[in-house]
Design a protein around this motif. Sequence first.
Motif, mmCIF file in Angstrom:
data_model
loop_
_atom_site.group_PDB
_atom_site.id
_atom_site.type_symbol
_atom_site.label_atom_id
_atom_site.label_comp_id
_atom_site.label_asym_id
_atom_site.label_seq_id
_atom_site.Cartn_x
_atom_site.Cartn_y
_atom_site.Cartn_z
ATOM 1 N N GLY A 41 0.831 -1.199 0.000
ATOM 2 C CA GLY A 41 0.000 0.000 0.000
ATOM 3 C C GLY A 41 0.864 1.247 0.000
ATOM 4 N N THR A 45 1.013 7.064 3.863
ATOM 5 C CA THR A 45 1.717 6.367 4.938
ATOM 6 C C THR A 45 2.790 5.438 4.380
ATOM 7 O OG1 THR A 45 -0.342 6.396 6.202
ATOM 8 C CG2 THR A 45 1.376 4.906 6.965
ATOM 9 N N GLU A 64 1.585 -1.528 -4.855
ATOM 10 C CA GLU A 64 0.409 -0.649 -4.911
ATOM 11 C C GLU A 64 -0.544 -1.138 -6.008
ATOM 12 O OE1 GLU A 64 -1.020 2.009 -3.114
ATOM 13 O OE2 GLU A 64 -2.541 1.514 -4.606
ATOM 14 N N SER A 65 -1.812 -1.292 -5.641
ATOM 15 C CA SER A 65 -2.791 -1.805 -6.595
ATOM 16 C C SER A 65 -3.492 -0.683 -7.358
ATOM 17 C CB SER A 65 -3.824 -2.661 -5.870
ATOM 18 O OG SER A 65 -4.426 -1.912 -4.839
ATOM 19 N N ASP A 71 -5.378 7.451 -1.003
ATOM 20 C CA ASP A 71 -6.629 8.201 -0.889
ATOM 21 C C ASP A 71 -6.397 9.696 -0.751
ATOM 22 O OD1 ASP A 71 -8.105 5.948 -1.104
ATOM 23 O OD2 ASP A 71 -9.202 6.201 0.783
ATOM 24 N N LYS A 81 -10.366 19.409 -0.054
ATOM 25 C CA LYS A 81 -9.978 20.773 0.338
ATOM 26 C C LYS A 81 -9.964 21.701 -0.867
ATOM 27 C CE LYS A 81 -10.357 18.981 3.617
ATOM 28 N NZ LYS A 81 -10.529 17.616 4.163
ATOM 29 N N GLY A 144 -1.098 -6.845 -3.407
ATOM 30 C CA GLY A 144 -0.151 -7.548 -2.543
ATOM 31 C C GLY A 144 -0.883 -8.401 -1.513
ATOM 32 N N CYS A 173 0.141 -1.080 4.924
ATOM 33 C CA CYS A 173 -0.308 0.326 4.913
ATOM 34 C C CYS A 173 -1.462 0.439 3.919
ATOM 35 C CB CYS A 173 0.831 1.245 4.506
ATOM 36 S SG CYS A 173 2.308 1.077 5.510
ATOM 37 N N ARG A 302 -8.899 -1.946 5.078
ATOM 38 C CA ARG A 302 -8.696 -2.729 3.847
ATOM 39 C C ARG A 302 -7.735 -3.880 4.165
ATOM 40 N NH1 ARG A 302 -9.010 1.906 -0.511
ATOM 41 N NH2 ARG A 302 -7.266 2.713 0.665
ATOM 42 N N ASP A 338 -4.118 4.371 8.559
ATOM 43 C CA ASP A 338 -5.526 4.084 8.858
ATOM 44 C C ASP A 338 -5.741 2.651 9.333
ATOM 45 O OD1 ASP A 338 -6.252 6.626 8.071
ATOM 46 O OD2 ASP A 338 -7.746 5.982 6.593
ATOM 47 N N LEU A 345 -6.070 9.854 10.024
ATOM 48 C CA LEU A 345 -5.701 11.163 9.479
ATOM 49 C C LEU A 345 -4.361 11.044 8.769
ATOM 50 C CD1 LEU A 345 -6.581 13.215 12.664
ATOM 51 C CD2 LEU A 345 -7.664 13.528 10.427
ATOM 52 N N THR A 346 -4.211 11.772 7.681
ATOM 53 C CA THR A 346 -2.964 11.693 6.910
ATOM 54 C C THR A 346 -1.750 12.055 7.751
ATOM 55 O OG1 THR A 346 -4.045 12.104 4.822
ATOM 56 C CG2 THR A 346 -1.736 12.713 4.947
ATOM 57 N N HIS A 347 -1.847 13.160 8.493
ATOM 58 C CA HIS A 347 -0.648 13.589 9.238
ATOM 59 C C HIS A 347 -0.290 12.591 10.326
ATOM 60 C CE1 HIS A 347 -4.251 15.818 10.628
ATOM 61 N NE2 HIS A 347 -3.852 15.456 11.831
#
Length: 502
Positions: A41, A45, A64-65, A71, A81, A144, A173, A302, A338, A345-347
Amino acid sequence: MGQRYGQEHAPDHAPDHAPDHAPGHTPGHPPPVAYDVIVIGAGSTGENVADRARAAGLSAAVVESDLIGGDCSYWACMPSKALLRPAIARAEARAVPGLSGTVQGPLDAGAVLGHRDRVTSHWKDDGQVGWLDSVGVRIYRGHGRITGPKRVAVTSPEGDHHVLTARHAVAVCTGSRAVVPDLPGVKGAKVWTSHEATSAHQAPRRLAVVGGGVVGTEMATAWQALGSQVTLLVRGPGLLPRMEPFAGELVAEALREAGADVRTETSVTAVSRASDTVTLTLENGDMVEADEVLFATGRAPRTDDIGLDTVGLTPGTWLSVDDSCRVEGSTWLYGVGDVNHRALLTHQGKYQARIAGAAIVARAQGVPILESDAWGAHAATADHAAVPQVVFTHPEVAAVGPTHAEAVAAGHRVRAVDYDLGSVAGASLYGRGYRGQARMLVDLDREVLLGATFVGPGVGELLHAATIAVSGEVPIDRLWHAVPAFPTISEVWLRLLEAYRG
Ligand SMILES: Cc1cc2nc3c(=O)[nH]c(=O)nc-3n(C[C@H](O)[C@H](O)[C@H](O)COP(=O)(O)OP(=O)(O)OC[C@H]3O[C@@H](n4cnc5c(N)ncnc54)[C@H](O)[C@@H]3O)c2cc1C
């Protein structure tokens, strides 16, 4: 171009610690390839876990698929945003004397959507491929699956197979996906999730939004401003249930003023679609008609098809990890972002990636690490104490740390100090009729800030000061000497401290 699955040549800047071919080769398939770290993934992250490993001289591959970047770049933070910024800027400009008269018209939806398309790089990932390429991370395109300890099989979209083995760590990830409740009729109703809500190419005339959390309120704000008639259907008593109650109240008030129909204590029991119209049946028997319906009703991990069963874990579950993001009970498997459900959250995912990356490297080098080391380099302690979040609605909501109710439930002796944000001088200059609220939570035993929530236009940029105070455990007496500039909205800090000190 990045080194993709199936390409024969390593990049010019191949890792110093280059991959090699591992034993266990199945005839008819390419031989297994070994890396120090394999990441499944490559969202925000996963990219950062791989980058951290490479920066320390380990070899790393990502699988990565879909699009490299995940996202956040294409169907979440960035496009949402981009859609919200014009809505918020217009609402704020309408409150500025001398400017308001020039911004009364509708948004140019086509231009906003075009801007969103550019922000998402038109859903192309060359830029992010270039970054991973430049740091020497090998990219495998495909799905994967873990097939046993430290082993990952990759199936490309063309059906080719590769087997990778990890010398030190596999980091899962794979993120989360939107959950749509299994209501009668929902399967045939072509409902939207956050995916469609962030990538749609025109504003539906009528949009029903189910769910009053962050995604529901942000998307309701954006599409109402872009010309849709939004009906927001919320099961609970208010919006943003995980934040201080005044946050949801102020956002609901503003959404109603913008023309949205906000209904609380409302459950959807069935969905049906006839050509262009979707009909929602509500628990009280009412019907709501719309052109599209967005279900913003939660997330699921996921992890259902990544081979967790081959290593004794249950597919479809969130990964339970320690503070270094290593899966509990494993020596080599990590769950970052996630997928571990600590803070979606991304951060926070990128923060965890820095922590997990450092922990993987330390363990690979045999350096003893202390997972419980508060605020140390190998423990994601901010996940527990100082998670900042901004909800980009109008007004914005910015919060760090627990809510008052959460702090009390966690056993803290806490005092909530509230202040009307609209009455600081900076707010009166920011815009006419500025409405907002600020709350700080003081831990009475330690006399430090435990959390803070701000609601009001522009408060997103106030948040990091609070995050520093919370994570730095700055004594309240010391904060008294952090003088906010006049006339900024940050002066609310002074008012809150005055109120606390009496
Ligand atoms: C509408 C919306 C708005 C948001 N806005 C914000 C915001 O403003 N700020 C913020 O901080 N957060 C925001 N978030 C949350 C944020 O998007 C997520 O927390 C973040 O994207 C999670 O990153 P991740 O790397 O863990 O997962 P992802 O970004 O989901 O990446 C996971 C990757 O793994 C890949 N993958 C999955 N399974 C496999 C497999 N078996 N094999 C190979 N690849 C696989 C996927 O294709 C994906 O690319 C928002 C979320 C939504 C839905």
